[in-house]
Write a protein that holds these residues in place. Sequence first.
Motif, PDB file in Angstrom:
ATOM      1  N   TYR A 284      71.681 126.889 131.067  1.00 52.18           N
ATOM      2  CA  TYR A 284      72.174 127.946 130.175  1.00 52.18           C
ATOM      3  C   TYR A 284      71.747 127.632 128.745  1.00 52.18           C
ATOM      4  CZ  TYR A 284      74.808 128.735 134.366  1.00 52.18           C
ATOM      5  OH  TYR A 284      75.138 128.962 135.687  1.00 52.18           O
ATOM      6  N   ARG A 285      71.069 128.580 128.108  1.00 52.53           N
ATOM      7  CA  ARG A 285      70.550 128.394 126.753  1.00 52.53           C
ATOM      8  C   ARG A 285      71.249 129.353 125.799  1.00 52.53           C
ATOM      9  NH1 ARG A 285      66.488 125.054 126.222  1.00 52.53           N
ATOM     10  NH2 ARG A 285      65.315 124.422 128.049  1.00 52.53           N
ATOM     11  N   VAL A 286      71.651 128.822 124.637  1.00 53.24           N
ATOM     12  CA  VAL A 286      72.286 129.634 123.593  1.00 53.24           C
ATOM     13  C   VAL A 286      71.612 129.317 122.260  1.00 53.24           C
ATOM     14  CG1 VAL A 286      74.517 129.834 124.750  1.00 53.24           C
ATOM     15  CG2 VAL A 286      74.103 127.911 123.216  1.00 53.24           C
ATOM     16  N   GLY A 287      71.717 130.257 121.342  1.00 53.55           N
ATOM     17  CA  GLY A 287      71.141 130.034 120.025  1.00 53.55           C
ATOM     18  C   GLY A 287      71.750 130.972 119.004  1.00 53.55           C
ATOM     19  N   ALA A 288      71.640 130.603 117.763  1.00 47.52           N
ATOM     20  CA  ALA A 288      72.115 131.430 116.656  1.00 47.52           C
ATOM     21  C   ALA A 288      71.266 131.085 115.441  1.00 47.52           C
ATOM     22  CB  ALA A 288      73.588 131.164 116.368  1.00 47.52           C
ATOM     23  N   GLY A 289      71.154 132.036 114.543  1.00 44.20           N
ATOM     24  CA  GLY A 289      70.346 131.764 113.369  1.00 44.20           C
ATOM     25  C   GLY A 289      70.705 132.646 112.195  1.00 44.20           C
ATOM     26  N   LEU A 290      70.302 132.176 111.036  1.00 44.95           N
ATOM     27  CA  LEU A 290      70.466 132.899 109.783  1.00 44.95           C
ATOM     28  C   LEU A 290      69.134 132.779 109.053  1.00 44.95           C
ATOM     29  CD1 LEU A 290      72.224 134.291 107.604  1.00 44.95           C
ATOM     30  CD2 LEU A 290      72.858 132.005 106.829  1.00 44.95           C
ATOM     31  N   GLU A 291      68.547 133.922 108.703  1.00 41.96           N
ATOM     32  CA  GLU A 291      67.273 133.934 107.995  1.00 41.96           C
ATOM     33  C   GLU A 291      67.426 134.672 106.676  1.00 41.96           C
ATOM     34  OE1 GLU A 291      64.463 135.888 110.523  1.00 41.96           O
ATOM     35  OE2 GLU A 291      64.641 134.384 112.106  1.00 41.96           O
ATOM     36  N   LEU A 292      66.863 134.124 105.640  1.00 43.59           N
ATOM     37  CA  LEU A 292      66.771 134.793 104.350  1.00 43.59           C
ATOM     38  C   LEU A 292      65.308 135.145 104.166  1.00 43.59           C
ATOM     39  CD1 LEU A 292      67.807 135.713 101.588  1.00 43.59           C
ATOM     40  CD2 LEU A 292      67.481 133.352 100.784  1.00 43.59           C
ATOM     41  N   ASN A 293      65.009 136.441 104.137  1.00 40.12           N
ATOM     42  CA  ASN A 293      63.633 136.915 104.012  1.00 40.12           C
ATOM     43  C   ASN A 293      63.433 137.558 102.651  1.00 40.12           C
ATOM     44  OD1 ASN A 293      62.769 136.294 106.742  1.00 40.12           O
ATOM     45  ND2 ASN A 293      64.241 137.841 107.346  1.00 40.12           N
ATOM     46  N   GLY A 294      62.409 137.115 101.933  1.00 38.11           N
ATOM     47  CA  GLY A 294      62.122 137.645 100.605  1.00 38.11           C
ATOM     48  C   GLY A 294      60.782 138.353 100.577  1.00 38.11           C
TER      49      GLY A 294
ATOM     50  N   ARG B 143      68.669 127.410 112.144  1.00 35.91           N
ATOM     51  CA  ARG B 143      68.859 127.804 113.535  1.00 35.91           C
ATOM     52  C   ARG B 143      69.625 126.743 114.310  1.00 35.91           C
ATOM     53  NH1 ARG B 143      63.893 128.717 111.964  1.00 35.91           N
ATOM     54  NH2 ARG B 143      63.077 126.799 112.800  1.00 35.91           N
ATOM     55  N   TYR B 144      70.357 127.198 115.308  1.00 41.63           N
ATOM     56  CA  TYR B 144      71.002 126.326 116.292  1.00 41.63           C
ATOM     57  C   TYR B 144      70.479 126.718 117.667  1.00 41.63           C
ATOM     58  CZ  TYR B 144      74.220 124.816 119.844  1.00 41.63           C
ATOM     59  OH  TYR B 144      74.738 124.268 120.985  1.00 41.63           O
ATOM     60  N   ASN B 145      70.133 125.736 118.482  1.00 40.74           N
ATOM     61  CA  ASN B 145      69.753 125.970 119.873  1.00 40.74           C
ATOM     62  C   ASN B 145      70.459 124.953 120.747  1.00 40.74           C
ATOM     63  OD1 ASN B 145      67.695 128.156 119.888  1.00 40.74           O
ATOM     64  ND2 ASN B 145      66.692 126.759 118.466  1.00 40.74           N
ATOM     65  N   GLY B 146      71.014 125.424 121.844  1.00 41.23           N
ATOM     66  CA  GLY B 146      71.689 124.541 122.780  1.00 41.23           C
ATOM     67  C   GLY B 146      71.265 124.849 124.198  1.00 41.23           C
ATOM     68  N   ALA B 147      71.360 123.844 125.049  1.00 43.43           N
ATOM     69  CA  ALA B 147      71.079 123.999 126.468  1.00 43.43           C
ATOM     70  C   ALA B 147      72.150 123.229 127.237  1.00 43.43           C
ATOM     71  CB  ALA B 147      69.690 123.474 126.804  1.00 43.43           C
ATOM     72  N   PHE B 148      72.687 123.858 128.271  1.00 42.11           N
ATOM     73  CA  PHE B 148      73.783 123.261 129.017  1.00 42.11           C
ATOM     74  C   PHE B 148      73.564 123.491 130.500  1.00 42.11           C
ATOM     75  CE2 PHE B 148      75.136 124.694 124.885  1.00 42.11           C
ATOM     76  CZ  PHE B 148      75.664 123.533 124.351  1.00 42.11           C
ATOM     77  N   GLY B 149      73.721 122.440 131.280  1.00 41.78           N
ATOM     78  CA  GLY B 149      73.564 122.530 132.724  1.00 41.78           C
ATOM     79  C   GLY B 149      74.458 121.514 133.395  1.00 41.78           C
TER      80      GLY B 149
ATOM     81  N   LYS C  42      73.305 118.397 128.349  1.00 39.81           N
ATOM     82  CA  LYS C  42      74.040 118.933 127.206  1.00 39.81           C
ATOM     83  C   LYS C  42      73.172 118.634 126.003  1.00 39.81           C
ATOM     84  CE  LYS C  42      78.318 118.785 124.633  1.00 39.81           C
ATOM     85  NZ  LYS C  42      79.584 118.094 124.413  1.00 39.81           N
ATOM     86  N   GLN C  43      72.555 119.668 125.445  1.00 36.37           N
ATOM     87  CA  GLN C  43      71.586 119.472 124.381  1.00 36.37           C
ATOM     88  C   GLN C  43      71.925 120.399 123.217  1.00 36.37           C
ATOM     89  OE1 GLN C  43      67.591 121.003 125.261  1.00 36.37           O
ATOM     90  NE2 GLN C  43      66.867 118.930 124.852  1.00 36.37           N
ATOM     91  N   ASN C  44      71.972 119.850 122.024  1.00 37.13           N
ATOM     92  CA  ASN C  44      72.253 120.607 120.815  1.00 37.13           C
ATOM     93  C   ASN C  44      71.196 120.273 119.774  1.00 37.13           C
ATOM     94  OD1 ASN C  44      75.047 121.795 121.351  1.00 37.13           O
ATOM     95  ND2 ASN C  44      75.333 119.647 121.858  1.00 37.13           N
TER      96      ASN C  44
END
Length: 149
Positions: free
Chosen positions: A108-118, A127-133, A137-139
């Motif tokens: 199972y893979r999850v992620g979240a991010g915040l980008e500031l574009n100019g 960014r955050y990326n995680g993988a769980f099985g 357990k990966q962060n």
Amino acid sequence: MTQQMGAFYLQPTIQFDARWLDVSGKEEGSVAAFNFDGSDTMFYAATPTLELGTDIPISNIASFRIYGKAGVEFSTKQWEIEGRFAAAENLPGNPALHLPEAVDSPLYRVGAGLELNGVNGVGLSVRYNGAFGETVKQNAVSASLKVSF
């Protein structure tokens, strides 16, 4: 295929991976030295993912993008490497030792991010990326600065 839903977007994706693993090498100077004979294998994965996010203008030259995503990676389940103990290498009947390694599937893979574009392609993202099985357990957290020219 990105679907706009008011201020939000929904983007389904599918990623296909083919990974080649090659294990070879020789350890020296140890009683339990282990030599790998150059085992190699391929394994494959497919990851369907949904990303939900929004773009928020903060001025006429910059915007924020906030997103989250979740997916499930399905892959071939096992690969194997072969090796021998160096101290027993020249003995008669020295069979290779096979070391199987299971790959979590599903993962199972999850992620979240915040980008500031100019303007002019300048951007900053976190960014955050995680993988769980079953055994994984990966962060990971990463940041990047992008300057297009």
